[in-house]
Write a protein that holds these residues in place. Structure first.
Motif, PDB file in Angstrom:
ATOM      1  N   LEU A 197       7.376 -42.338  58.822  1.00  0.00           N
ATOM      2  CA  LEU A 197       7.675 -43.462  57.944  1.00  0.00           C
ATOM      3  C   LEU A 197       6.979 -44.749  58.382  1.00  0.00           C
ATOM      4  O   LEU A 197       6.584 -45.555  57.540  1.00  0.00           O
ATOM      5  N   SER A 214       4.384 -46.535  55.932  1.00  0.00           N
ATOM      6  CA  SER A 214       4.722 -47.927  55.627  1.00  0.00           C
ATOM      7  C   SER A 214       3.523 -48.835  55.865  1.00  0.00           C
ATOM      8  O   SER A 214       3.198 -49.694  55.027  1.00  0.00           O
ATOM      9  N   PHE A 237       9.416 -48.255  54.144  1.00  0.00           N
ATOM     10  CA  PHE A 237      10.227 -47.085  53.829  1.00  0.00           C
ATOM     11  C   PHE A 237      11.543 -47.065  54.599  1.00  0.00           C
ATOM     12  O   PHE A 237      12.399 -46.217  54.329  1.00  0.00           O
ATOM     13  N   PHE A 297      14.785 -47.499  52.368  1.00  0.00           N
ATOM     14  CA  PHE A 297      15.253 -46.476  51.436  1.00  0.00           C
ATOM     15  C   PHE A 297      16.233 -45.533  52.114  1.00  0.00           C
ATOM     16  O   PHE A 297      16.108 -45.196  53.298  1.00  0.00           O
ATOM     17  N   ASP A 298      17.197 -45.063  51.333  1.00  0.00           N
ATOM     18  CA  ASP A 298      18.155 -44.073  51.800  1.00  0.00           C
ATOM     19  C   ASP A 298      17.438 -42.732  51.931  1.00  0.00           C
ATOM     20  O   ASP A 298      16.822 -42.245  50.969  1.00  0.00           O
ATOM     21  N   LEU A 336      13.485 -41.176  45.834  1.00  0.00           N
ATOM     22  CA  LEU A 336      12.699 -42.402  45.930  1.00  0.00           C
ATOM     23  C   LEU A 336      12.585 -43.062  44.561  1.00  0.00           C
ATOM     24  O   LEU A 336      12.416 -42.374  43.542  1.00  0.00           O
ATOM     25  N   GLU A 393      10.531 -45.385  41.750  1.00  0.00           N
ATOM     26  CA  GLU A 393       9.103 -45.442  41.420  1.00  0.00           C
ATOM     27  C   GLU A 393       8.457 -46.556  42.251  1.00  0.00           C
ATOM     28  O   GLU A 393       8.931 -47.686  42.274  1.00  0.00           O
ATOM     29  N   LEU A 394       7.361 -46.212  42.917  1.00  0.00           N
ATOM     30  CA  LEU A 394       6.732 -47.141  43.850  1.00  0.00           C
ATOM     31  C   LEU A 394       5.311 -47.469  43.412  1.00  0.00           C
ATOM     32  O   LEU A 394       4.606 -46.626  42.856  1.00  0.00           O
ATOM     33  N   VAL A 439       4.157 -39.327  47.904  1.00  0.00           N
ATOM     34  CA  VAL A 439       5.242 -39.137  46.940  1.00  0.00           C
ATOM     35  C   VAL A 439       5.160 -37.754  46.292  1.00  0.00           C
ATOM     36  O   VAL A 439       6.186 -37.108  46.041  1.00  0.00           O
ATOM     37  N   THR A 469      14.452 -36.292  47.403  1.00  0.00           N
ATOM     38  CA  THR A 469      14.867 -37.389  48.269  1.00  0.00           C
ATOM     39  C   THR A 469      13.785 -37.650  49.308  1.00  0.00           C
ATOM     40  O   THR A 469      12.892 -36.810  49.528  1.00  0.00           O
ATOM     41  N   LEU A 470      13.898 -38.780  49.971  1.00  0.00           N
ATOM     42  CA  LEU A 470      12.924 -39.110  51.010  1.00  0.00           C
ATOM     43  C   LEU A 470      12.975 -38.081  52.132  1.00  0.00           C
ATOM     44  O   LEU A 470      11.933 -37.658  52.652  1.00  0.00           O
TER      45      LEU A 470
END
Length: 434
Positions: A307, A311, A318, A321-322, A327, A329-330, A343, A351-352
């Motif tokens: 991460l 990042s 990142f 985020f949980d 995730l 939309e980035l 992604v 999920t992440l």
């Protein structure tokens, strides 16, 4: 048709700490001195590699959680020394290997870059390349007087003009301008040295360059992943440094680059698309299974490492985020292709944590197996993709380099996949040989 592929090494850590975390870290070498890189370059050349690319960056990352703690603790992306002063040492240690430092079109003025690269190309006798980046990081921009980096596609517009100006400067002297006529007392013919008088959207440069032209211009390397990046790379680059995790994605990417090159009047075969891979050589099937299991373990340290890297590369924190929620939309103004690849590593709505788990299991760049298994896989992959070759990635501390190459290069040679000699004509000629 020859099954030969081009090979090189991409030092993704740049001129930075080599071997941190390995039990042999620092034994017999100092990463801040040239010797460890010279030793690696000699091995690359003896192995039949065409080029050695050295990444660079100009910031201390603190995107992940708003702190540089993880990066500094792991020596990840920082510290990083300037690769340009390292180039003459690498050239002096080798005679055929192409040496490719990274330069930012966002922060190097065209005249400075053209003059510096021409000077180094004389040292290199045609073996120099330059990896052009547009530096998407706001952190880097803030070290050069900007509040944030300019918009993504605008950076590429600026880089297009940057390349144009650099090449105009290289061509501001005719190749036969230097006479060295001692009888007439004329060193250079003034009629063959001219201003470029460039007045563009981003740059105003009079010229001419005040250095003697090299016999061949340095080879340009680029890693365009977004749509705009692909257009820039296919139009301008001699070598594309490419990231793709599956044969289908590799084939799609290479085809798109070749289409762009053709659309701009270039011979697509003159543009070499080299895919980055991370070979992890094992002794046998039992070790292969053990290594794969260890690499798939998603520890907190592994989560932080992944991460903090994504990042920094994307400019998206990142840590906010949980891990167990999908995730959102980035978007990013930084490395759009890197964000998209991350992604899309897992199905939509993942999920992440699930994305990280998929990446840990697959690790698209990693190829784990015995030397013969990896060599066989690379041969099959090259044939399936229609690709031009591969860039091995990893740090260049002695244990890692030898662990990777000592058994793998002979396995590649047994299959006729890697060159056993060079033509002596420089990096461009080596790349165009097949």
């Amino acid at each position: 048709m020859s099954s030969l592929l081009h090979f090189g090494w991409f030092l993704g850590a740049g001129f930075g700490v080599q071997g941190w975390g390995d039990p042999s870290f620092g034994i017999g070498y100092d990463w801040k001195q040239p010797q460890v890189y010279q030793d690696a370059a000699r091995l690359f050349e003896a192995s039949g590699f065409d080029l050695f690319i050295i990444e660079d960056g100009v910031a201390v990352p603190d995107t992940y959680g708003g702190s540089a703690e993880v990066n500094l603790a792991a020596a990840r992306f920082v510290p990083k020394h300037d690769p340009l002063p390292l180039v003459p040492y690498l050239l002096g240690a080798t005679s055929e290997l192409g040496i490719v430092p990274t330069l930012s079109a966002s922060f190097y003025e065209p005249f400075t870059a053209a003059r510096l690269l021409t000077t180094l190309q004389h040292f290199a006798h045609g073996r120099l390349g330059f990896n052009v980046v547009t530096s998407g990081s706001d952190l880097a921009a803030q070290n050069y007087g900007l509040d944030k980096q300019i918009e993504h596609d605008l950076r590429y517009d600026r880089a297009e003009e940057w390349v144009e100006v650099v090449r105009k400067l290289w061509r501001s002297w005719d190749q036969d301008a230097v006479l060295e006529d001692t009888e007439r007392g004329v060193y250079a013919d003034f009629t063959k040295v001219r201003t470029i008088d460039h007045d563009g959207r981003f740059f105003t440069v009079r010229g001419p360059l005040n250095t003697v032209p090299a016999a061949d211009e340095p080879v340009m390397v680029q890693a365009g992943a977004s749509g705009r990046g692909r257009d820039f790379a296919g139009k301008n680059s001699d070598v594309i440094l490419a990231l793709a995790s599956t044969p289908d994605r590799m084939r799609e990417y290479r085809d798109s680059i070749r289409e762009v090159a053709f659309a701009h009047g270039r011979d697509p075969n003159s543009v070499k698309v080299l895919f980055v891979v991370n070979p992890v050589v094992t002794a046998n099937a039992e070790e292969t299974a053990s290594v794969r299991e260890a690499r798939a373990e998603l520890t907190q340290a592994a989560i932080d490492e992944q991460l903090q890297s994504i990042s920094y590369l994307t400019g998206v924190d990142f840590k906010t985020f949980d891990l167990d929620a999908p995730l959102p939309e980035l978007t990013t103004n930084s490395n759009q292709g890197t964000l998209e690849n991350f992604v899309k590593s897992a199905p939509a709505g993942s999920t992440l944590r699930e994305i990280l788990q998929v990446r840990a299991r697959k690790d698209g760049l990693a190829i784990v197996g015995t030397a013969d298994e990896i060599a066989e896989h690379l041969g099959e992959l090259g044939a399936a993709v229609g690709g031009d070759g591969f860039l091995f990635t990893g740090q260049v501390h002695p244990a890692h380099v030898h662990r990777t190459l000592d058994a793998l290069v002979p396995a590649l040679r047994r299959r006729g996949l890697i060159r056993t000699g060079f033509g002596g004509g420089g990096l461009r000629q080596n790349l165009l040989a097949f």
